[in-house]
Design a protein around this motif. Structure first.
Motif, PDB file in Angstrom:
ATOM      1  N   GLN A 216      19.979  20.009  46.054  1.00  0.00           N
ATOM      2  CA  GLN A 216      19.776  18.565  46.114  1.00  0.00           C
ATOM      3  C   GLN A 216      19.620  18.168  47.584  1.00  0.00           C
ATOM      4  O   GLN A 216      20.387  18.647  48.435  1.00  0.00           O
ATOM      5  N   VAL A 217      18.646  17.326  47.871  1.00  0.00           N
ATOM      6  CA  VAL A 217      18.440  16.818  49.225  1.00  0.00           C
ATOM      7  C   VAL A 217      19.153  15.475  49.348  1.00  0.00           C
ATOM      8  O   VAL A 217      18.913  14.568  48.539  1.00  0.00           O
ATOM      9  N   ARG A 218      20.031  15.364  50.323  1.00  0.00           N
ATOM     10  CA  ARG A 218      20.761  14.120  50.554  1.00  0.00           C
ATOM     11  C   ARG A 218      19.872  13.140  51.315  1.00  0.00           C
ATOM     12  O   ARG A 218      19.090  13.530  52.169  1.00  0.00           O
ATOM     13  N   ARG A 219      20.058  11.856  50.999  1.00  0.00           N
ATOM     14  CA  ARG A 219      19.355  10.818  51.744  1.00  0.00           C
ATOM     15  C   ARG A 219      20.210   9.557  51.719  1.00  0.00           C
ATOM     16  O   ARG A 219      21.069   9.396  50.856  1.00  0.00           O
ATOM     17  N   MET A 220      19.985   8.685  52.659  1.00  0.00           N
ATOM     18  CA  MET A 220      20.715   7.416  52.743  1.00  0.00           C
ATOM     19  C   MET A 220      19.803   6.286  52.277  1.00  0.00           C
ATOM     20  O   MET A 220      18.591   6.334  52.458  1.00  0.00           O
ATOM     21  N   THR A 221      20.398   5.286  51.677  1.00  0.00           N
ATOM     22  CA  THR A 221      19.669   4.075  51.302  1.00  0.00           C
ATOM     23  C   THR A 221      20.135   2.932  52.164  1.00  0.00           C
ATOM     24  O   THR A 221      21.205   3.001  52.800  1.00  0.00           O
ATOM     25  N   GLY A 222      19.364   1.866  52.137  1.00  0.00           N
ATOM     26  CA  GLY A 222      19.752   0.624  52.798  1.00  0.00           C
ATOM     27  C   GLY A 222      20.009   0.777  54.220  1.00  0.00           C
ATOM     28  O   GLY A 222      20.454   0.174  55.020  1.00  0.00           O
TER      29      GLY A 222
ATOM     30  N   ARG B  71      36.924  14.875  52.529  1.00  0.00           N
ATOM     31  CA  ARG B  71      36.757  15.428  51.183  1.00  0.00           C
ATOM     32  C   ARG B  71      37.136  14.373  50.149  1.00  0.00           C
ATOM     33  O   ARG B  71      37.889  14.647  49.227  1.00  0.00           O
ATOM     34  N   ILE B  72      36.605  13.175  50.351  1.00  0.00           N
ATOM     35  CA  ILE B  72      36.863  12.087  49.415  1.00  0.00           C
ATOM     36  C   ILE B  72      35.517  11.585  48.905  1.00  0.00           C
ATOM     37  O   ILE B  72      34.665  11.156  49.683  1.00  0.00           O
ATOM     38  N   THR B  73      35.339  11.632  47.598  1.00  0.00           N
ATOM     39  CA  THR B  73      34.117  11.123  46.981  1.00  0.00           C
ATOM     40  C   THR B  73      34.051   9.624  47.204  1.00  0.00           C
ATOM     41  O   THR B  73      35.062   8.928  47.083  1.00  0.00           O
ATOM     42  N   SER B  74      32.865   9.119  47.538  1.00  0.00           N
ATOM     43  CA  SER B  74      32.719   7.692  47.827  1.00  0.00           C
ATOM     44  C   SER B  74      33.165   6.841  46.644  1.00  0.00           C
ATOM     45  O   SER B  74      33.197   7.285  45.494  1.00  0.00           O
ATOM     46  N   GLU B  75      33.496   5.601  46.937  1.00  0.00           N
ATOM     47  CA  GLU B  75      33.942   4.675  45.892  1.00  0.00           C
ATOM     48  C   GLU B  75      32.866   4.492  44.824  1.00  0.00           C
ATOM     49  O   GLU B  75      33.154   4.524  43.624  1.00  0.00           O
ATOM     50  N   ARG B  76      31.625   4.335  45.234  1.00  0.00           N
ATOM     51  CA  ARG B  76      30.530   4.141  44.286  1.00  0.00           C
ATOM     52  C   ARG B  76      30.386   5.335  43.346  1.00  0.00           C
ATOM     53  O   ARG B  76      30.284   5.205  42.130  1.00  0.00           O
ATOM     54  N   HIS B  77      30.385   6.526  43.913  1.00  0.00           N
ATOM     55  CA  HIS B  77      30.175   7.727  43.111  1.00  0.00           C
ATOM     56  C   HIS B  77      31.410   8.053  42.265  1.00  0.00           C
ATOM     57  O   HIS B  77      31.282   8.546  41.147  1.00  0.00           O
ATOM     58  N   THR B  78      32.594   7.746  42.768  1.00  0.00           N
ATOM     59  CA  THR B  78      33.816   7.873  41.969  1.00  0.00           C
ATOM     60  C   THR B  78      33.735   6.972  40.746  1.00  0.00           C
ATOM     61  O   THR B  78      34.055   7.394  39.626  1.00  0.00           O
TER      62      THR B  78
ATOM     63  N   ALA C 190      23.357  19.190  37.514  1.00  0.00           N
ATOM     64  CA  ALA C 190      23.306  19.422  38.965  1.00  0.00           C
ATOM     65  C   ALA C 190      23.483  18.114  39.729  1.00  0.00           C
ATOM     66  O   ALA C 190      24.174  18.066  40.747  1.00  0.00           O
ATOM     67  N   GLY C 191      22.888  17.054  39.221  1.00  0.00           N
ATOM     68  CA  GLY C 191      23.044  15.756  39.859  1.00  0.00           C
ATOM     69  C   GLY C 191      24.469  15.231  39.782  1.00  0.00           C
ATOM     70  O   GLY C 191      25.009  14.707  40.763  1.00  0.00           O
ATOM     71  N   LEU C 192      25.093  15.389  38.632  1.00  0.00           N
ATOM     72  CA  LEU C 192      26.470  14.909  38.486  1.00  0.00           C
ATOM     73  C   LEU C 192      27.426  15.647  39.418  1.00  0.00           C
ATOM     74  O   LEU C 192      28.265  15.020  40.084  1.00  0.00           O
ATOM     75  N   VAL C 193      27.307  16.968  39.492  1.00  0.00           N
ATOM     76  CA  VAL C 193      28.231  17.702  40.354  1.00  0.00           C
ATOM     77  C   VAL C 193      27.918  17.452  41.829  1.00  0.00           C
ATOM     78  O   VAL C 193      28.836  17.393  42.656  1.00  0.00           O
ATOM     79  N   ALA C 194      26.658  17.263  42.179  1.00  0.00           N
ATOM     80  CA  ALA C 194      26.316  16.928  43.567  1.00  0.00           C
ATOM     81  C   ALA C 194      26.950  15.601  43.963  1.00  0.00           C
ATOM     82  O   ALA C 194      27.401  15.424  45.099  1.00  0.00           O
ATOM     83  N   MET C 195      27.019  14.683  43.021  1.00  0.00           N
ATOM     84  CA  MET C 195      27.593  13.360  43.278  1.00  0.00           C
ATOM     85  C   MET C 195      29.053  13.466  43.723  1.00  0.00           C
ATOM     86  O   MET C 195      29.543  12.627  44.474  1.00  0.00           O
ATOM     87  N   THR C 196      29.758  14.503  43.294  1.00  0.00           N
ATOM     88  CA  THR C 196      31.182  14.630  43.618  1.00  0.00           C
ATOM     89  C   THR C 196      31.442  14.813  45.104  1.00  0.00           C
ATOM     90  O   THR C 196      32.558  14.575  45.562  1.00  0.00           O
ATOM     91  N   VAL C 197      30.432  15.268  45.857  1.00  0.00           N
ATOM     92  CA  VAL C 197      30.638  15.525  47.291  1.00  0.00           C
ATOM     93  C   VAL C 197      29.980  14.472  48.185  1.00  0.00           C
ATOM     94  O   VAL C 197      29.933  14.644  49.402  1.00  0.00           O
ATOM     95  N   LEU C 198      29.508  13.389  47.599  1.00  0.00           N
ATOM     96  CA  LEU C 198      28.943  12.310  48.407  1.00  0.00           C
ATOM     97  C   LEU C 198      30.081  11.435  48.928  1.00  0.00           C
ATOM     98  O   LEU C 198      30.896  10.938  48.157  1.00  0.00           O
ATOM     99  N   THR C 199      30.132  11.254  50.237  1.00  0.00           N
ATOM    100  CA  THR C 199      31.256  10.548  50.856  1.00  0.00           C
ATOM    101  C   THR C 199      30.932   9.115  51.257  1.00  0.00           C
ATOM    102  O   THR C 199      31.828   8.358  51.610  1.00  0.00           O
ATOM    103  N   ASP C 200      29.680   8.752  51.208  1.00  0.00           N
ATOM    104  CA  ASP C 200      29.246   7.402  51.579  1.00  0.00           C
ATOM    105  C   ASP C 200      28.563   6.777  50.373  1.00  0.00           C
ATOM    106  O   ASP C 200      27.692   7.393  49.758  1.00  0.00           O
ATOM    107  N   SER C 201      28.930   5.563  50.041  1.00  0.00           N
ATOM    108  CA  SER C 201      28.359   4.886  48.871  1.00  0.00           C
ATOM    109  C   SER C 201      26.858   4.657  48.988  1.00  0.00           C
ATOM    110  O   SER C 201      26.186   4.418  47.988  1.00  0.00           O
TER     111      SER C 201
END
Length: 148
Positions: free
Chosen positions: A142-148, A3-10, A74-85
């Protein structure tokens, strides 16, 4: 469950809260003047100072503009639960329910993540008008996806 927001999104959220990020500039120009009052895991509070650019001749906010703002929130609050940058997201559903008009000068917004799974983030947000009455409630996915 982490339950830690990723460094990038933080960094993005803290930059938005401090008022000096590129996201603040973009949102101020395109959507209006927002202040991110507080955020934490799965929730945030915002103040929206509504200016005349977005008010119709009868004094109320155009519903389509509110829907655009709802997508931003909706995008901003979704960002709070992203755990990987490397995580990103895209809106797959946005439902906007209007109860009463939004008018200048201000709206308060409370947003929360109602469920976050491996692939989807469900969000709800309330927009409260200057009379402290619920004006708009949104639900988004919001649909989650990974980059890179």
């Amino acid at each position: 469950m982490t339950r830690i927001t990723s460094e990038r999104h933080t960094d993005i959220l803290n930059g938005y809260k401090s008022g000096g990020s590129r996201f603040n500039e973009w949102s101020r120009e395109m959507l209006g003047d927002f202040t991110l009052l507080k955020w934490g895991w799965g929730a945030l509070s915002m103040r929206w100072d509504i200016d005349d650019r977005f008010i119709m001749p009868d004094g109320v906010m155009f519903g389509g503009h509110i829907a655009s703002v709802a997508d931003h929130v909706a995008g901003l609050v979704a960002m709070t639960v992203l755990t990987d940058s490397k995580e990103r997201f895209r809106t797959s559903r946005l439902e906007t329910n209007y109860f009463r008009p939004l008018t200048a000068p201000v709206a308060m917004i409370e947003a929360k993540v109602t469920n976050a799974s491996k692939t989807l983030i469900h969000v709800e947000a309330d927009f409260v008008n200057g009379d402290e009455k619920l004006a708009v409630r949104i639900n988004a996915v919001q649909v989650r996806r990974m980059t890179g």
